[in-house]
Design a protein around this motif. Structure first.
Motif, PDB file in Angstrom:
ATOM      1  N   ARG A   1      12.278 -54.934  12.915  1.00 50.73           N
ATOM      2  CA  ARG A   1      11.794 -54.119  11.797  1.00 50.73           C
ATOM      3  C   ARG A   1      12.442 -52.748  11.880  1.00 50.73           C
ATOM      4  N   VAL A   2      12.836 -52.253  10.701  1.00 46.76           N
ATOM      5  CA  VAL A   2      13.505 -50.958  10.608  1.00 46.76           C
ATOM      6  C   VAL A   2      12.692 -50.067   9.675  1.00 46.76           C
ATOM      7  N   ARG A   3      12.547 -48.821  10.073  1.00 47.74           N
ATOM      8  CA  ARG A   3      11.904 -47.826   9.202  1.00 47.74           C
ATOM      9  C   ARG A   3      12.994 -47.043   8.485  1.00 47.74           C
ATOM     10  N   LEU A   4      12.837 -46.916   7.175  1.00 48.19           N
ATOM     11  CA  LEU A   4      13.809 -46.189   6.364  1.00 48.19           C
ATOM     12  C   LEU A   4      13.116 -44.999   5.715  1.00 48.19           C
TER      13      LEU A   4
ATOM     14  N   ALA B   1       9.830 -46.520   4.026  1.00 49.11           N
ATOM     15  CA  ALA B   1       9.818 -47.965   3.836  1.00 49.11           C
ATOM     16  C   ALA B   1       9.971 -48.660   5.185  1.00 49.11           C
ATOM     17  N   HIS B   2       9.335 -49.821   5.304  1.00 53.85           N
ATOM     18  CA  HIS B   2       9.472 -50.647   6.498  1.00 53.85           C
ATOM     19  C   HIS B   2      10.126 -51.957   6.081  1.00 53.85           C
ATOM     20  N   LEU B   3      11.225 -52.305   6.752  1.00 52.56           N
ATOM     21  CA  LEU B   3      12.065 -53.420   6.339  1.00 52.56           C
ATOM     22  C   LEU B   3      12.186 -54.442   7.453  1.00 52.56           C
ATOM     23  N   ALA B   4      11.916 -55.702   7.130  1.00 53.46           N
ATOM     24  CA  ALA B   4      12.141 -56.784   8.081  1.00 53.46           C
ATOM     25  C   ALA B   4      13.617 -57.143   8.075  1.00 53.46           C
ATOM     26  N   VAL B   5      14.184 -57.360   9.261  1.00 51.18           N
ATOM     27  CA  VAL B   5      15.588 -57.716   9.387  1.00 51.18           C
ATOM     28  C   VAL B   5      15.716 -58.933  10.290  1.00 51.18           C
TER      29      VAL B   5
END
Length: 298
Positions: free
Chosen positions: A246-249, A260-264
């Motif tokens: 998970r990446v925080r943008l 935003a929190h993005l699943a990768v």
């Protein structure tokens, strides 16, 4: 025309202004292939900053899926990644309308009749549209929980921008409408959906890039600096477990902070956004559009 329809049309007009010019910038040197999740996210953001939708498409999905999407595009089954844009289904008709003979006069007449001087009404409608869009995102659409949380922030920021933007300024319209019409005629994308299919994904996206570039430049005159907002983006790895993470943008949009929190996930050594892969897979598997029924001969 109801106020909501007027606001929608005005916002589309602002978007249309963006096609003016359509000049191509030299391609930059290829960036190193990202090996970390946050780097992969930042690469996509940089693609958007450079208006390079062809690179964005390559970096969004693994090569095998990209090939399937290219085939689906050639068969007229998708226009991914343009399907990720608002009102993507209207984009071909929109460009064709701008490029039509006499479009300059018609657009100026329409603007003067429906939008000129309607600032207060448009500001109110922008607020209403923001509320409606937020309600939609809560329950409708094929969105993950992360997407709903992210897009709700985008809608709120853009709604606030729309309430301040000079959308009813006739002087801006008079300066920009003739330019956008000329630029639409230079894109080579007029002619409807079949034109996109005939050009193919690579060439269509290359032609769309300058369209998007001018879009951003014109929005600056309306108080929205998209490139500056993209430049503010920072991606940070939050967690990683094998091939998933998970990446925080963090970035700003129209002066509003967005988180935003993005699943990768990793495929063949490269990291991709999980939601982007899901949407792209749906587009690659899209069925052919139904053909119009043949008319009986006499």
């Amino acid at each position: 025309m109801p106020s909501i329809q007027r606001a929608t049309a005005a916002l589309l007009l602002v978007a249309a202004v963006a096609v003016a010019g359509c000049e191509r910038a030299p391609a930059p040197a290829a960036a190193p292939t990202p090996t970390e999740p946050a780097q992969a996210v930042e690469q996509l953001i940089e693609d958007l900053r450079r208006n390079d939708f062809a690179a964005y498409a390559r970096h969004s999905v693994p090569p095998a899926l990209h090939a399937r999407l290219d085939l689906a595009w050639n068969e007229g089954r998708t226009r991914w990644p343009l399907t990720e844009l608002p009102l993507d289904d209207r984009l071909p008709a929109f460009i064709s309308a701008l490029a039509a003979p006499g479009a300059e006069k018609q657009l100026l007449t329409t603007y003067n009749r429906q939008f000129s001087g309607a600032g207060a009404e448009l500001r109110s409608a922008a607020s209403t549209l923001g509320l409606f869009a937020t309600q939609y995102l809560r329950k409708e659409g094929d969105y993950s929980a992360d997407e709903r949380a992210h897009y709700a922030q985008l809608v709120a920021a853009l709604s606030r921008w729309g309430q301040k933007a000079p959308l009813g300024d006739p002087q801006r319209a008079r300066r920009t409408i003739p330019q956008l019409v000329a630029a639409a005629r230079q894109t080579g994308l007029a002619g409807g959906p079949d034109t996109f299919r005939q050009l193919g994904m690579q060439r269509s996206l290359e032609r769309f890039g300058p369209f998007f570039a001018r879009f951003k430049q014109v929005l600056v005159t309306y108080g929205l600096d998209v490139d500056a907002d993209l430049a503010s983006a920072r991606a940070t790895l939050v967690e990683r477990d094998g091939d998933r993470g998970r990446v925080r943008l963090d970035y700003t949009l129209a002066g509003q902070k967005i988180e935003a929190h993005l699943a990768v996930e990793r495929h063949e050594g490269h990291w991709y956004l999980s939601d982007a892969l899901r949407h792209a897979e749906t587009q690659a598997s899209a069925p052919a559009a139904p053909q119009p029924a043949a008319q009986p001969t006499r």
